[in-house]
Motif scaffolding. Structure first.
Motif, short mmCIF file in Angstrom:
data_model
loop_
_atom_site.label_atom_id
_atom_site.label_comp_id
_atom_site.label_asym_id
_atom_site.label_seq_id
_atom_site.Cartn_x
_atom_site.Cartn_y
_atom_site.Cartn_z
N ALA A 133 0.83 -1.21 0.00
CA ALA A 133 0.00 0.00 0.00
C ALA A 133 0.86 1.25 0.00
O ALA A 133 0.57 2.22 -0.72
N LEU A 134 1.93 1.24 0.79
CA LEU A 134 2.81 2.41 0.82
C LEU A 134 3.58 2.56 -0.48
O LEU A 134 3.80 3.68 -0.96
N GLU A 135 3.98 1.46 -1.08
CA GLU A 135 4.63 1.53 -2.39
C GLU A 135 3.65 2.07 -3.42
O GLU A 135 4.04 2.85 -4.32
N ARG A 136 2.39 1.69 -3.30
CA ARG A 136 1.38 2.15 -4.27
C ARG A 136 1.22 3.65 -4.24
O ARG A 136 0.93 4.27 -5.28
N VAL A 137 1.43 4.28 -3.08
CA VAL A 137 1.28 5.74 -3.00
C VAL A 137 2.63 6.46 -3.06
O VAL A 137 2.73 7.65 -2.76
N GLY A 138 3.67 5.73 -3.44
CA GLY A 138 4.97 6.35 -3.66
C GLY A 138 5.82 6.54 -2.42
O GLY A 138 6.73 7.38 -2.41
N LEU A 139 5.56 5.75 -1.38
CA LEU A 139 6.31 5.91 -0.12
C LEU A 139 7.08 4.65 0.25
O LEU A 139 7.33 4.39 1.43
N GLY A 140 7.49 3.88 -0.74
CA GLY A 140 8.23 2.67 -0.47
C GLY A 140 9.56 2.90 0.22
O GLY A 140 10.09 2.00 0.88
N ASP A 141 10.10 4.12 0.11
CA ASP A 141 11.37 4.45 0.75
C ASP A 141 11.19 5.15 2.10
O ASP A 141 12.17 5.63 2.69
N HIS A 142 9.94 5.22 2.57
CA HIS A 142 9.66 5.95 3.82
C HIS A 142 8.92 5.08 4.83
O HIS A 142 8.20 5.58 5.69
N LEU A 143 9.13 3.78 4.75
CA LEU A 143 8.33 2.85 5.56
C LEU A 143 8.46 3.09 7.06
O LEU A 143 7.48 2.95 7.79
N TYR A 144 9.63 3.46 7.51
CA TYR A 144 9.88 3.51 8.95
C TYR A 144 10.01 4.93 9.48
O TYR A 144 10.48 5.14 10.60
#
Length: 228
Positions: A133-144
């Motif tokens: 879901a986070l990758e889908r909204v462009g935040l795959g590098d901001h998980l933590y």
């Protein structure tokens, strides 16, 4: 009920909502007839005090109408108790709010996993779905990252990922760009467009004509009356 065809998401029939002050009835929305189908992208626009927040609360099963019929995904909501409505709300409606409603101490992935905890999703699947879901909204590098480490636009994307992760029938967004600058607002609305193109029904509540223009259909509300 001939209007309950396969692609109908919600139907309002003569919906009315009033509040009462002693013996005085104060109407908020009046005789609203509205139909929204699956895969639509709809904005509901109106000035402050027009009744749009009340309309949103009824759509989102956060409030009940005073009169009229509300059919959601083929079911008559007036026939369901609060617990049954709550279950539908949790499974089929994703909410996005103006103030993001993020928990300060939780990272982005923890924020997104949170609603899955209420649905009994196992740990490994929960994490996998949150990452997607986070990758889908462009935040795959901001998980933590925690909210204090994110920009306003990134916070709203976390909120959108949190709304998406339960795989809802609709996303209901209340003034989702109200706290954002114009460029970031455009980015968020573009994301809603992408999600809609992927098959998610989107309903955005706004007071802004510029934001409303992003939708495929605009519904107007003024003085509790709906057109469009």
């Amino acid at each position: 009920m001939k209007f309950l065809i396969s692609n109908t998401m919600l139907v309002f029939e003569n919906i009315k909502k009033s509040y009462f002050l002693e013996d005085t009835e104060i109407p908020i929305i009046q005789n609203v007839n509205l139909r929204i189908d699956e895969w639509e992208f709809v904005t509901i626009i109106g000035p402050s005090g027009s009744g749009k927040s009340t309309l949103m609360n009824i759509i989102g099963l956060l409030d009940r109408p005073t009169a009229g019929k509300y059919f959601f995904d083929g079911q008559d909501m007036s026939q369901l108790n609060d617990l049954a409505q709550s279950e539908i709300r949790g499974k089929k409606i994703g909410f996005v709010f103006q103030n993001y409603s993020l928990i300060p101490r939780l990272s982005a992935i923890e924020q997104v996993m949170l609603p899955l905890s209420y649905h009994g999703v196992a740990g490994a699947e929960k994490k996998e779905r949150a990452i997607k879901a986070l990758e889908r909204v462009g935040l795959g590098d901001h998980l933590y990252k925690k909210p204090e480490q994110l920009s306003g636009g990134q916070k709203q994307r976390v909120a959108i990922a949190r709304a998406l992760v339960t795989r809802p029938k609709i996303i209901l967004a209340d003034e989702p760009t109200g706290a954002l600058d114009s460029k970031t607002s455009d980015d968020v609305m573009e994301l809603f467009t992408e999600l809609n193109n992927d098959g998610v029904t989107i309903i955005v509540i706004t007071h802004s004509p510029e934001i409303a223009a992003n939708a495929k259909r605009i519904v107007y509300i003024k003085d509790g009356l709906v057109t469009g």
